[in-house]
Design a protein around this motif. Sequence first.
Motif, PDB file in Angstrom:
ATOM      1  N   UNK A 210     -19.786 -34.363  20.835  1.00  0.00           N
ATOM      2  CA  UNK A 210     -20.242 -33.171  20.114  1.00  0.00           C
ATOM      3  C   UNK A 210     -19.479 -32.965  18.808  1.00  0.00           C
ATOM      4  N   UNK A 211     -18.626 -33.927  18.454  1.00  0.00           N
ATOM      5  CA  UNK A 211     -17.931 -33.877  17.175  1.00  0.00           C
ATOM      6  C   UNK A 211     -16.667 -33.064  17.146  1.00  0.00           C
ATOM      7  N   UNK A 212     -16.102 -32.736  18.309  1.00  0.00           N
ATOM      8  CA  UNK A 212     -14.916 -31.892  18.372  1.00  0.00           C
ATOM      9  C   UNK A 212     -13.642 -32.645  18.746  1.00  0.00           C
ATOM     10  N   UNK A 213     -13.736 -33.962  18.819  1.00  0.00           N
ATOM     11  CA  UNK A 213     -12.547 -34.757  19.146  1.00  0.00           C
ATOM     12  C   UNK A 213     -12.565 -36.038  18.317  1.00  0.00           C
TER      13      UNK A 213
ATOM     14  N   UNK B  14      -8.470 -45.764  20.129  1.00  0.00           N
ATOM     15  CA  UNK B  14      -8.395 -44.874  21.283  1.00  0.00           C
ATOM     16  C   UNK B  14      -8.961 -45.580  22.516  1.00  0.00           C
ATOM     17  N   UNK B  15      -8.103 -45.938  23.455  1.00  0.00           N
ATOM     18  CA  UNK B  15      -8.566 -46.559  24.692  1.00  0.00           C
ATOM     19  C   UNK B  15      -9.462 -45.598  25.479  1.00  0.00           C
ATOM     20  N   UNK B  16      -9.070 -44.320  25.510  1.00  0.00           N
ATOM     21  CA  UNK B  16      -9.868 -43.332  26.240  1.00  0.00           C
ATOM     22  C   UNK B  16     -11.243 -43.180  25.601  1.00  0.00           C
TER      23      UNK B  16
ATOM     24  N   UNK C 118     -11.118 -34.244  33.248  1.00  0.00           N
ATOM     25  CA  UNK C 118     -10.647 -34.274  31.872  1.00  0.00           C
ATOM     26  C   UNK C 118     -11.325 -35.349  31.048  1.00  0.00           C
ATOM     27  N   UNK C 119     -11.634 -36.482  31.661  1.00  0.00           N
ATOM     28  CA  UNK C 119     -12.329 -37.538  30.942  1.00  0.00           C
ATOM     29  C   UNK C 119     -13.719 -37.110  30.514  1.00  0.00           C
ATOM     30  N   UNK C 120     -14.443 -36.457  31.411  1.00  0.00           N
ATOM     31  CA  UNK C 120     -15.781 -35.955  31.087  1.00  0.00           C
ATOM     32  C   UNK C 120     -15.696 -34.913  29.982  1.00  0.00           C
ATOM     33  N   UNK C 121     -14.733 -34.023  30.064  1.00  0.00           N
ATOM     34  CA  UNK C 121     -14.558 -33.023  29.019  1.00  0.00           C
ATOM     35  C   UNK C 121     -14.240 -33.673  27.683  1.00  0.00           C
ATOM     36  N   UNK C 122     -13.428 -34.746  27.718  1.00  0.00           N
ATOM     37  CA  UNK C 122     -13.120 -35.468  26.495  1.00  0.00           C
ATOM     38  C   UNK C 122     -14.346 -36.135  25.907  1.00  0.00           C
ATOM     39  N   UNK C 123     -15.184 -36.707  26.762  1.00  0.00           N
ATOM     40  CA  UNK C 123     -16.420 -37.324  26.303  1.00  0.00           C
ATOM     41  C   UNK C 123     -17.326 -36.291  25.645  1.00  0.00           C
TER      42      UNK C 123
END
Length: 216
Positions: free
Chosen positions: A122-125, A133-135, A112-117
């Motif tokens: 890519x500008x989607x989060x 945001x700590x994450x 999930x962390x990699x997906x969040x990165x």
Amino acid sequence: MKLATLLPHYLVQRYHGWHATAFTENRAWYRRLAEDGQRPRAMVIACCDSRVHVTSIFGADTGEFFIHRNIANLVPAYAPDGEQHGTSAAVEYAVNSLKVAHLVIVGHTGCGGVQGCHAMCSGHAPELEEKTSFVGRWMDILRPGYDRVSDLPADQQIRALEQQAVLISLENLMTFPFVRAAVESGDLSLHGVLHDIAQGTLEQYDSKIEAFVPVA
């Protein structure tokens, strides 16, 4: 302090089961660990993901691994700037005090962390771009990895970025002077693996061919 409450019943039951079996049957070993201290053979840096059970994967006994877990199994670059660095402190203790012989980065599929990165870069989060945001700020460590995979076909980027989470961490480890010294003296070896949760398989990074290969 009134913030903490008692353990849920299922955890209490599991504790009693462990104490009555695993602990009781190995009481002498636990006493020895308590009296003599720990002498782990390896440090493992793995993701916090509950599906990644590194002691089970490698069949490790109590006292064998010094384990540190964080989001996406990342190691930041050496930065003695006076801030608090949990991962860097763990690495320092493992290498300088415990003298571990091996340091293993364990990445995994479906992170999930990699997906969040990936979504952030890519500008989607946009929420992960916030300074609060700590994450997001933790995943900044992996931004160079995203740059390396962003030109790949879309359906290959996540898997490639999961590999980069391992490689970036290995590269950053070598920025720590005491890690580099231990590696160059032959006292420490670094390893990078990727665990496929669904298949139960491991791939390890082979620096000679610069690729991940199945653990045979």
